[in-house]
Design a protein around this motif. Structure first.
Motif, mmCIF file in Angstrom:
data_model
loop_
_atom_site.group_PDB
_atom_site.id
_atom_site.type_symbol
_atom_site.label_atom_id
_atom_site.label_comp_id
_atom_site.label_asym_id
_atom_site.label_seq_id
_atom_site.Cartn_x
_atom_site.Cartn_y
_atom_site.Cartn_z
ATOM 1 N N THR A 382 0.848 -1.191 0.000
ATOM 2 C CA THR A 382 0.000 0.000 0.000
ATOM 3 C C THR A 382 0.885 1.244 0.000
ATOM 4 O O THR A 382 1.840 1.327 0.792
ATOM 5 N N PHE A 413 -1.820 5.397 -11.261
ATOM 6 C CA PHE A 413 -2.924 4.670 -10.619
ATOM 7 C C PHE A 413 -4.233 4.922 -11.375
ATOM 8 O O PHE A 413 -4.387 5.913 -12.096
ATOM 9 N N THR A 428 -3.346 3.513 -2.427
ATOM 10 C CA THR A 428 -3.648 2.468 -3.394
ATOM 11 C C THR A 428 -2.633 1.339 -3.241
ATOM 12 O O THR A 428 -1.637 1.481 -2.514
ATOM 13 N N ALA A 440 -0.714 1.001 -10.192
ATOM 14 C CA ALA A 440 -1.721 0.533 -9.236
ATOM 15 C C ALA A 440 -3.073 0.561 -9.948
ATOM 16 O O ALA A 440 -3.701 1.611 -10.052
ATOM 17 N N LEU A 444 -9.071 2.307 -5.362
ATOM 18 C CA LEU A 444 -8.404 3.121 -4.346
ATOM 19 C C LEU A 444 -8.838 2.693 -2.954
ATOM 20 O O LEU A 444 -10.003 2.365 -2.728
ATOM 21 N N HIS A 447 -9.190 8.347 -0.499
ATOM 22 C CA HIS A 447 -8.978 9.577 -1.268
ATOM 23 C C HIS A 447 -9.237 10.755 -0.337
ATOM 24 O O HIS A 447 -10.333 10.874 0.221
#
Length: 487
Positions: A382, A413, A428, A440, A444, A447
């Motif tokens: 992560t 991503f 992500t 990625a 997600l 955010h």
């Protein structure tokens, strides 16, 4: 009468990029406005670099392209500043007589006055000072990014590397007081900036001017006390001045990113002596070992020169050996080119181009393999990404967005349907690795909308005034009122 428009074209290092932000701030304070994209500006400023052998060819080629526009519009003005201007001085006007202003690295604050004087007198103004007029950070700056900012902690350099012309053009090191630096960082945070990069030709020697060899580590810790600052980076340290307290400050200050860019230049001790680098490969590797012991997740990057005069195959193999041991996340690799005015330019045994190219290709292949292996280790992890602009050239085609992880790795991503803006922060999971970036493509994990994202969405960029507190001590400065520069 509408305001005159300006455009600043920048070449070279991060210091030049930051100087250009100052030039933009100066011009806006003088009543100029940035030229719209694609429009011909009333004033074009070239902020030049003298590091590369062909830097002057690039400048004069670009000046030549502007000559017809100047002929068509005599009121247009062209200014040349930066390192090449400091070096070539009046030669620029002799070779390109349509240039209106030439200014050096020590007097960027003079630009608006020189433009006015040239317009009034209808003749070129050339002003090159031999020492710093005012510290650049006392000048206003129009920042390029809503989420990240450069902060100079020093200018100039006291080293004498034989391949480098910077000390001759930027002068000896001048350090800012810690309070000045912290006040500027606070001013940026007040404008919504999340991340700062502390800049110096040699950040490790910060404090030499006021007699504190531990000043840089203290400065990193003090940055950690500024509320709202999320990331701190710095560039570039010199191995000879690297102290253990800096490693401890990096490891113990949460906002300081576990990322280190430390130039190697060569793995050959003989060449390091010829370069006057004043450390040896064992010293360099020992710093890396200590950094990784304190921060196992640290991403370490470097600069390397291939083909320095007199480099033998054994010298080059020593570089390959140190690269293999160091396991850099990435490396800026350069084929040696003569820097006019440096000792190395007149050294014997300048290498043939084909020899340098072959060695360069071998180094790049080795480093790419190492970087790819290290990036593959990131798959499944992560990462926290600050979203940026201009990082992903294929983002429009791939429907991705891009930004930097805390260790400065580039991450592309998939945003999904989320209304994500540059300056926002996402989490992500890495799904794919390439030698120079990570991907990625999963959903997600989070955010976070930020003020930086709000400002980017509104088309606003921070504008900071010059900071001159002159405070000698450390610690968080008194809170600053927002400057209103985003307006």
């Amino acid at each position: 009468m509408s305001a005159r428009t300006y455009q600043v074209r920048t070449y070279g290092c991060q210091m030049n990029v930051h100087d250009s932000e100052r030039l933009s701030g100066l011009l806006e304070d003088a009543g100029y406005v940035a030229a719209p994209e694609g429009a011909q500006a009333d004033v074009v400023v070239f902020n030049t670099c003298a590091v590369r052998e062909n830097a002057d060819n690039k400048l004069y080629g670009n000046l030549g392209h502007l000559a017809p526009a100047k002929t068509a519009n005599p009121d247009m003005q062209i200014a040349v500043g930066g390192c090449l201007a400091q070096k070539d001085r009046g030669e620029i006007v002799r070779r390109a007589p349509w240039v209106d202003v030439v200014f050096g690295t020590h007097n960027i604050g003079s630009l608006p006055t020189l433009l006015d004087r040239a317009r009034h007198n209808r003749q070129a103004e050339v002003e090159i000072l031999e020492s710093l007029e005012v510290f650049p950070s006392t000048l206003p700056a129009r920042r390029d990014s809503a989420h990240s900012g450069w902060v100079s902690i020093s200018v100039g350099c006291n080293n004498t590397c034989t391949f480098c012309i910077v000390p001759a053009l930027r002068g000896r090191e001048r350090d800012r007081r810690p309070g000045d630096v912290l006040a500027e960082v606070s001013a940026l945070v007040a404008e919504g900036v999340l991340e700062v990069t502390l800049l110096g030709q040699n950040v490790n020697s910060y404090g030499v001017e006021f007699g504190d060899r531990y000043a840089f580590g203290k400065l990193l810790r003090a940055c950690g006390e500024i509320d709202g600052l999320e990331r701190v980076r710095f560039t570039s340290p010199h191995p000879k001045d690297f102290t253990d307290d800096v490693i401890a400050a990096m490891a113990e200050t949460p906002v300081v990113c576990h990322q280190l860019h430390m130039p190697l230049q060569s793995g050959s001790d003989r060449l390091l002596r010829e370069m006057r680098r004043s450390y040896r490969s064992a010293r360099y590797l020992s710093i890396i070992d200590k950094v990784r012991a304190a921060m196992p997740d640290a991403a370490i990057t470097t600069d390397i020169i291939v083909g320095f005069p007199g480099e033998t195959e054994a010298d080059f193999q020593a570089t390959l050996d140190v690269v293999a041991q160091s396991r850099f996340a990435s490396a800026f690799t350069f084929q040696y080119s003569k820097r006019p005015g440096t000792p190395a330019a007149s050294m014997p045994d300048q290498l043939p181009k084909q020899v340098v190219q072959e060695r360069y290709d071998r180094l790049v292949a080795l480093q790419n393999d190492i970087a790819w292996q290290l990036n593959k280790e990131q798959v499944g992890r992560t990462v926290e990404v600050v979203v940026a602009t201009g990082e992903g050239r294929k983002d429009a085609d791939t429907h991705r967005m891009s930004g930097r992880a805390r260790d400065n790795r580039l991450v592309h991503f998939t945003p999904g349907d989320a209304p994500i803006r540059p300056g926002d922060v996402v989490e992500t999971v890495i799904t794919y690795a390439a030698p120079h970036h990570l991907v990625a493509d999963g959903p997600l994990l989070s955010h976070r909308r930020t003020r930086a994202g709000d400002n980017h969405e509104a088309g606003l960029r921070p504008k900071t005034p010059g900071v001159t507190l002159g405070l000698p001590g450390f610690g968080t400065p008194a809170p600053l009122q927002p400057t209103g520069g985003c307006g």
